[in-house]
Design an enzyme around this catalytic site. Structure first.
Site, PDB file in Angstrom:
ATOM      1  NE  ARG A  34      -3.875   2.260   2.456  1.00 38.09           N
ATOM      2  CZ  ARG A  34      -4.124   2.699   3.463  1.00 38.09           C
ATOM      3  NH1 ARG A  34      -3.989   2.322   4.950  1.00 38.09           N
ATOM      4  NH2 ARG A  34      -4.989   4.121   3.671  1.00 38.09           N
ATOM      5  CG  HIS A  35      -0.970   4.513  -0.743  1.00 39.21           C
ATOM      6  ND1 HIS A  35      -1.123   5.457   0.228  1.00 39.21           N
ATOM      7  CD2 HIS A  35      -1.817   3.894  -1.198  1.00 39.21           C
ATOM      8  CE1 HIS A  35      -2.331   5.576   0.555  1.00 39.21           C
ATOM      9  NE2 HIS A  35      -2.919   5.019   0.045  1.00 39.21           N
ATOM     10  NE  ARG A  38      -5.266   8.163   0.998  1.00 38.04           N
ATOM     11  CZ  ARG A  38      -5.923   8.200   1.756  1.00 38.04           C
ATOM     12  NH1 ARG A  38      -6.006   9.323   2.801  1.00 38.04           N
ATOM     13  NH2 ARG A  38      -6.861   7.251   1.858  1.00 38.04           N
ATOM     14  NE  ARG A 107      -3.468   7.440  -2.239  1.00 36.32           N
ATOM     15  CZ  ARG A 107      -4.382   7.887  -3.137  1.00 36.32           C
ATOM     16  NH1 ARG A 107      -4.285   9.139  -3.543  1.00 36.32           N
ATOM     17  NH2 ARG A 107      -5.891   7.589  -3.316  1.00 36.32           N
ATOM     18  CD  GLU A 209     -14.593   3.274  -4.172  1.00 38.93           C
ATOM     19  OE1 GLU A 209     -13.338   4.031  -4.708  1.00 38.93           O
ATOM     20  OE2 GLU A 209     -13.726   3.016  -3.504  1.00 38.93           O
ATOM     21  CG  ASP A 300      -7.682   1.166   2.243  1.00 35.29           C
ATOM     22  OD1 ASP A 300      -7.472   1.505   0.870  1.00 35.29           O
ATOM     23  OD2 ASP A 300      -7.708   2.056   2.817  1.00 35.29           O
TER      24      ASP A 300
END
Ligand SMILES: *[C@@H]1O[C@H](CO)[C@@H](O)[C@H](O)[C@H]1NC(C)=O
Length: 395
Positions: A34-35, A38, A107, A209, A300
């Site tokens: 995961r990044h 942020r 990100r 989404e 995530d």
């Protein structure tokens, strides 16, 4: 019976010895990351309270400078781990040894860049990503099943998970106070004056989404702001206007994101994660022809899809409130004793306080590491090594 037990016992001892005697060597690694930290992403925050929000010093959703730094520490930690295991040659890796692919979001690209710049200093290992506007379909958590039956099933499941949810209610009650929702625009304009009232509406569209508008989205947006600014180092008195000061309160309030994950992503994990699972399956089926190190950077919800669809035993990660911690990595490791290969998967992630403190990792203070177990893959060692052939034949 006794004889059988003895022979089983001897067999186990033997197996342990085999694994120990021929020390296992690290052969290939696939990291799904995961990044890192942020800036908060939510819109409309000013509608949820009259209190002034702290200003952000960078664009919404971008990796923060601290996120860059923390990911660099992760890169250093992994470089050391590779080194300890004589995984890659010293110096820069060959072009075909490392492959890095990320989502199109700034990100995720910046996270990979930061990781590589520390793990392989001055090597300019390239970061690959699609050159398109909007998210890469591989990572996008969008509904693909076009049937009405699926939609009905999902809507019913989400409604069930949202209604009478005590964990959500606890957070809503806190947020009613912290935000003073009664005085907010969302109360005046949308008549949402108490987050515990059942005023959620599900947004469901093929290709999009899933969202749950109303209290869940409000709480989610707000909690994201609190958590990200906590990680990024905002003074405690400025986080939630000084209203979250104990670990216990964080524990209660971060439950929101865990519930949101269960509601909006886990319900549809198989459908929204199908492309990613195909990608991973294809990769593992042809792993002999793949680079030694593959690094993928996403979100995530991708980790949710992977852990749900692969059937990892559910686990609460120690020292973290997030279910899929920022900067966390699912690390698929192929080990060999030169005769047989084994898969081991670990979740490597920064703890809640490591993120806040932002110190370099060291041998005394490494990132958290938890073995992830696959229910369907045998592990005769009890240490999370599943036979590689079994893994690839079932995955
Ligand atoms: C779509 O959902 C329906 C109902 O759950 C299911 O029977 C069908 O197999 C799904 N289709 C695909 C392509 O996943």
């Amino acid at each position: 019976m006794k004889k059988v037990l003895v022979s089983v016992f001897l067999w186990i001892v033997l197996f342990f010895n085999i694994l120990d005697a021929n020390e296992l060597k690290l052969k290939q690694v696939l990291i799904f990351s995961r990044h890192n930290v942020r800036y908060p992403v939510a819109d409309n925050l000013e509608r949820y309270t009259q209190k002034p929000w702290p200003t952000l010093s960078g664009p919404k959703g971008a990796l923060t400078p601290k996120g860059v730094r923390l990911e660099g520490y992760m890169g250093e930690y992994f470089a050391e781990w590779f080194n300890d295991n004589e995984f890659l040659n010293a110096g820069c890796p060959d072009d075909d040894e490392v492959y890095v692919y990320t989502n199109t979001a700034s990100r995720t690209k910046a996270t990979a860049r930061a990781f590589l710049d520390s793990a392989f200093k001055d090597c300019s290992v390239p970061v690959h990503h699609k050159d398109i506007d909007g998210p890469d379909p591989l990572f996008a958590p969008v509904i693909r099943n076009t049937t009405q039956a699926y939609k009905d099933m999902v809507m019913a499941e989400i409604k069930r998970k949202v209604s009478n949810n005590q964990k959500l209610k606890e957070v809503y009650l806190e947020l009613n106070d912290i935000l003073n929702v009664q005085e907010s625009d969302v109360c005046k304009e949308d008549d949402i004056c108490d987050l515990t009232e059942p005023k959620n509406s599900i947004f469901y569209e093929v290709g999009k989404e899933v969202w749950v508008h109303g209290p869940l989205m409000i709480a989610n947006s707000v909690m994201d702001f609190f958590v990200m600014t906590y990680y990024d180092g905002l003074p405690i008195k400025d986080i939630a206007w000084g209203n979250i000061r104990s670990k216990e309160k964080w524990r209660v309030m971060t439950e929101l994101a865990r519930q949101d994950h269960d509601i909006r992503y886990r319900t549809v994990a198989e459908d929204i994660g199908a492309l990613l699972m195909n990608y991973l399956r294809e990769t593992f089926h042809n792993y002999d022809n793949k680079p030694k190190l593959i690094l993928l950077v996403g979100h995530d919800y991708n980790l949710n899809s992977i852990t749900t669809n692969m059937g990892f035993q559910p686990i609460d990660l120690p020292k973290q409130f997030e279910k899929f911690p920022i900067g966390g990595k699912l690390v698929f490791q192929r080990w060999t004793d030169d005769e047989n290969d084994f898969l081991k998967v670990e979740y490597v992630y920064p703890s809640w306080s490591q993120l806040r403190c932002g110190k370099k990792y060291s041998r005394a203070d490494p990132p958290q590491k938890v073995v992830m177990k696959l229910n369907w893959c045998s592990d005769k060692t009890g240490r999370g090594f599943c036979p590689w052939t079994e893994f690839t034949s079932k995955v």
